[in-house]
Structure formats: C-alpha cells, structure tokens
Scaffold this motif. Structure first.
Motif, PDB file in Angstrom:
ATOM      1  N   ASP A 266       0.829  -1.206   0.000  1.00  0.00           N
ATOM      2  CA  ASP A 266       0.000   0.000   0.000  1.00  0.00           C
ATOM      3  C   ASP A 266       0.868   1.263   0.000  1.00  0.00           C
ATOM      4  OD1 ASP A 266      -2.258  -1.596   0.066  1.00  0.00           O
ATOM      5  OD2 ASP A 266      -2.525  -1.415   2.245  1.00  0.00           O
TER       6      ASP A 266
ATOM      7  N   THR B 175      -2.315  -6.105 -11.219  1.00  0.00           N
ATOM      8  CA  THR B 175      -3.095  -5.643 -10.071  1.00  0.00           C
ATOM      9  C   THR B 175      -2.473  -4.409  -9.432  1.00  0.00           C
ATOM     10  OG1 THR B 175      -3.877  -7.897  -9.629  1.00  0.00           O
ATOM     11  CG2 THR B 175      -4.025  -6.310  -7.827  1.00  0.00           C
ATOM     12  N   THR B 176      -1.158  -4.433  -9.252  1.00  0.00           N
ATOM     13  CA  THR B 176      -0.484  -3.295  -8.627  1.00  0.00           C
ATOM     14  C   THR B 176      -0.545  -2.061  -9.511  1.00  0.00           C
ATOM     15  OG1 THR B 176       1.021  -4.794  -7.466  1.00  0.00           O
ATOM     16  CG2 THR B 176       1.697  -2.488  -7.645  1.00  0.00           C
TER      17      THR B 176
ATOM     18  N   ALA C  89      -3.971  -0.522  -9.433  1.00  0.00           N
ATOM     19  CA  ALA C  89      -4.199   0.161  -8.157  1.00  0.00           C
ATOM     20  C   ALA C  89      -3.499   1.511  -8.138  1.00  0.00           C
ATOM     21  CB  ALA C  89      -3.711  -0.719  -7.006  1.00  0.00           C
TER      22      ALA C  89
END
Length: 553
Positions: free
Chosen positions: A213, A244-245, A248
């Motif tokens: 995060d 995915t990263t 995000a």
C-alpha cells in the motif's frame, strides 16, 4: 559426469528434481546419447552467480534453477551478510509468478532465517520494484527477488539487492556489483550439499500488504494535481505480476479511463499469447494496439512480466507507433529536467544508451553521467534525478526505488501525455522538438544469437583484431576498447566505434543470454526544421549491414 550427477541427485532435497535426475541417469547408464548430452548440459559447471544474482532454466542439476541451487545460493548470501553486517542483518524476499517461484521464495526465506537473520517475505506474486522499494523502505540490509524478468517462460532467477549497513549510501537498495557478487559466489562454492543446509520456516515473518500500500501511494503521488485524468490508457501486464499493482496505482493517481488487454491480464508463467515475454519484441504489443484502435486510446503502456520495464506506443497520423527505449528515455529525461521539485541534479544512462540525454541535461543546467550497462550501475549515480537504459528500463523516483520501475515510469508517461495534450501536443511533437534542438538521434539494435557461448568471444576477438576503416562510408575516427576501462568506467567486455559523421556503434556480449548485442546511433542535423527520419533509417541500415559483415567474418 554421471557420477557428479549421482552425487548431486543424492543430496537434492526436492523429490521432483531428484526424480528428474534419476530418470536421466538411468537412461545415460544405458548409453542413451540424448540423456548423456542432457546430463552434460546440467553439470558442466555451477550456475554462475553474477549479474544481480542467478538466472537460468528451471530444472534439475547444478546449471539449472531449482531448490537445491537456491538453498546453496542463499546459504552463501547469508554467510556474506553475517560476515559484512552481522547476525542481526535484515532481509526482505519477494517473488513473481514464474515456474518454481513460490518454492524458491520459501527456500530462500527459510535458509536465511535458519542462519539467524531477520527475514520478511512480501505477499506472493508482486512486481520486482516492490521488492526494491521494500529493501529501502524497511531499511533492510538485503533484498531478494525471485524472478527472471522478461526471459523465456522456461527460466527463473534470483536477484539480490544490498541495502542498509551492507552498502554505502549511493548503493542502498541497489542490485549487487563487484566485489559483493564475487564474495557471495565464494561463500556459495563453500556451501554444504543442499540437503545439509538448515531451514527454519517458523522464524520467517510474512508481511501483510502495508508495504505494498505504501508503494502504491508513493507511486501514485508522482502524477501532479488531484483532478481526474482525461487520458485514455490501454494497458497490458504481459501475463506478468504487474497488473493488479499497476491498476491500483493508476486508480490512486486519478487515472480511471484504463482498458486492459484481458487475455494478458492475469499472471501466467507460460506467457501463452506472446512468442517472447518482452514488450520490445515484434508482435508483443499486437493485442494492445488492436484494443487501442478500438477504444481510441491516447497511449498504450506495456509492462514486462515482473513490471520493472515499460514500453509505450502513441498514436500518430499514420497509425500507432511503438517508441524505442531511447525515445522514452529522452521524453522522461526532458520531463525530469523540467521539474525543479525533484531531488538530485544528475541525469544518467548506460553507455549503450543514446548520447542525447547528456545534451538534454546540459540544456537545463544539469549534470549527466554515463555508466556501464545495467541498473546496478545506473542507480549508483550520485545525486540521481533520473536514469535509464535503452532496454526500456527507467528509474524515475530514485529516492523510493533505486532500480528500474515500469510502474512509476507508466505514471510519468501518462502525466506527460496529459500535460502535452493540454497544449494540443503529443509525445511525437516533443520528440520532434528535441530533434530540432539537439539533432535527430536515431538508434537501432543489432543482435546476433549463437548456439555456443564460445562464439561470442570469437566474434569479439575478430572485431578487435580486424582493422576497420569506415562504416556506411564514413571514416572510423575512434576505436575504444573498454576491456581495460575508460575514464570513470570500470573494465567491461565492449568495443566502441565512432565515425567522422558522429555515428557510434557499441558491441558487447549479453550478460544474460547467448547473443552479441550491438547498439547503433546516428546523429543528423535538422536544418530548416525538417526531421530526416528516412535518411536516418537508411544510414542505420547501412551501418548494421557493415557491422554484421564484420562480426560474421
């Protein structure tokens, strides 16, 4: 050789590779020539610990990537850290989704823990830049990433960063360089047989997603302003772990109009839709470009399988154009040079990258640096603001990730597209501006693949011993052999040729693959504002033909 294979097999703790060797040994005992040749290829010497660590084909034997090799390599790394830092060294370990990656991560972490080190494992199947980020952010003395980047699907690797107390300030969180790699290799050679190396799974600390995060928030912050972006992006992670990263990060950065190539979105170690999992390879972006035409995108961004490299395509009046690694480097270098808010005052690139970056730096009153090939050298540049290598690797946030990072490069590219569009301009317009200001720098690769690694040395010897008068009709004015080093550059196996017309050719063996790599660059004046692309392409082609003829004898 068969006895060597038997000894290795008897100490291999992995049932799968032990059975693989047993079948080969039994076949070789019967005189099967194919089995004998296969065993010979697996036991012609250990897998070399060199460029950032290990890399090779997954399979049984000392020249392959397998649990036994990883156990011994990690034992060597642990002894090096204890020797240089102490028994309280801290290490973070990550992995991608390639064949064997989960098992190799477990083996790495458990050996380090058994040696008494503090070991943290990242969540599985994350990009390489997250491991590089975590090595610095968690103040670790080392980081290990299980990945083979954009190598073929049969391969895997073991990449090592040093940080904290294990290196100096310019090398914190950077890939290893000599003499550390040589010292680790010495410890590996002295390591016990694989089944005698202790493992301690209970002492391994599994990290939650807090560090991920933090990486996402940091990388998203590279897009200035808080308003939603108007840029329409087509994105592909090329069957790797970046999807995915990266998505995000884009969401957190306010980039919401993103179209993903669905068939390449999920991690798949077989990379089924591409012949070679490298965005630079011909055909690799075909699906992304098709989607871009369908949705009328503003930019295409492709990551390689471990997301440390980034390729870009942009629309033009003649259709979509995939930019070269150098062109992306110039754009991101110009963007970095214009941003006084960034730390550092130096733009750096590898010696095989274009010379234009130095001119960009000078025009903005910044310093420039040239290093040996690879980010283990580029990222060590003092006061680094931006660094790149022509093989689509970019370091755009060196305070956070001291390595190439395809995801942060993606954010920078999208921001640049957005900034230019506000003035009715494109990436191509900015490239043309740079050409008019500094001359058209056109680059091209020439790659000669070989079956026998010995051929690489023979071709380099031939080039060194053959008098070269001219390339493409222009006289050779300098031949620089880097085997003895030059200026600030340490020795490396490479030759630099320069002509009176300011052409440059650099020839070197690949550090990771059986091929000779040549880097060609021509520089043409843009008198009258015209950009002579056709003339540059013709000259590159002529130089390529001359160099190929020299190398092939």
């Amino acid at each position: 050789m068969i006895e060597t294979a038997r000894t290795w097999r008897d100490h291999d703790p992995d049932p799968a590779t032990r059975a693989e060797l047993t079948r080969l040994i039994e076949a070789a005992d019967t005189g099967d020539p194919a089995a004998v040749a296969d065993l010979d290829s697996r036991f012609r010497g250990p897998l070399t610990f060199g460029t950032a660590g290990l890399r090779g084909e997954v399979g049984a034997g000392e020249t392959r990537m397998n649990v036994a090799v990883v156990l011994r390599a990690t034992h060597g790394l642990a002894r090096h850290l204890i020797d240089t830092v102490g028994s309280d060294a801290r290490v973070v370990v990550g992995c991608d989704a390639r064949h064997g990656s989960d098992d190799f991560l477990d083996a790495t972490a458990e050996v380090l823990a058994a040696q008494g080190l503090t070991v943290m494992t990242l969540p599985r199947r994350l990009p390489t830049p997250v491991t590089a980020y975590a090595t610095r952010a968690l103040d670790c003395d080392a980081g290990v990433m299980i990945t083979a980047s954009h190598n073929p699907s049969a391969d895997n690797g073991y990449k090592v960063y040093l940080g904290g107390r294990a290196t100096d300030s310019t090398g914190r969180g950077v890939q290893i360089v000599p003499p550390a790699d040589e010292q680790i290799a010495t410890f590996i050679d002295a390591a016990p047989p694989a089944d005698q190396i202790a493992r301690d799974p209970a002492a391994v600390m599994a990290l939650d997603e807090t560090i991920l995060d933090a990486y996402i928030a940091r990388t998203a912050s590279l897009r200035p302003g808080g308003e939603p972006s108007t840029v329409r992006v087509v994105f592909t992670p090329m069957h790797g772990v970046g999807g995915t990263t990266a998505l995000a990060v884009l969401r957190a950065a306010g980039v919401g109009d993103v179209h993903v190539v669905d068939v390449q979105s999920a991690p798949d170690p077989d990379f089924p839709t591409v012949a070679f999992p490298n965005p630079e390879e011909p055909g690799a972006l075909d699906r992304a470009l098709e989607l871009a035409r369908d949705v009328d995108a503003h930019v295409v961004v492709a990551l390689d399988p471990d997301a440390d490299r980034c390729s870009v395509a942009t629309p033009t009046e003649d259709g979509w154009r995939q930019l070269t690694g150098d062109e992306i480097g110039w754009l991101l270098g110009e963007q970095a040079a214009r941003d006084p808010g960034r730390g550092g005052d130096t733009l750096a690139c590898s010696i095989v990258s274009s010379r234009l970056l130095a001119k960009i730096a000078a025009q903005h009153g910044l310093r420039s640096a040239v290093t040996l090939t690879g980010f283990k050298w580029i990222a060590r540049t003092p006061d680094l603001r931006f660094g790149y290598e022509e093989a689509i690797g970019y370091c755009t946030d060196p305070d956070a990730v001291r390595d190439k990072d395809g995801i942060s490069a993606m954010v920078r590219v999208v921001s640049l597209v957005e900034e230019l569009a506000a003035d009715g301009r494109t990436l191509v317009d900015l490239l043309d501006d740079l050409a008019r200001r500094h001359g058209l720098h056109a680059t091209a690769p020439l790659t000669i693949r070989v079956d026998d690694l010995a051929e690489l040395g023979q071709m380099m010897d031939r080039l060194r011993s053959t008098p070269i008068d001219a390339l493409a009709g222009s006289a050779i004015v300098e031949v620089l052999d880097l085997a003895g080093g030059s200026g600030d550059l340490p020795p490396t196996d490479a030759l630099v040729l320069r002509t009176a017309a300011d052409d440059r050719v650099i020839v070197r063996p690949s550090g990771t693959e059986p091929k000779l790599k040549c880097y060609l660059e021509v520089v043409l004046d843009c008198a009258g504002g015209e950009i002579p692309h056709a003339r540059a392409a013709q000259r590159l082609q002529a130089i390529s033909a001359d160099v190929a003829a020299l190398l092939r004898g």
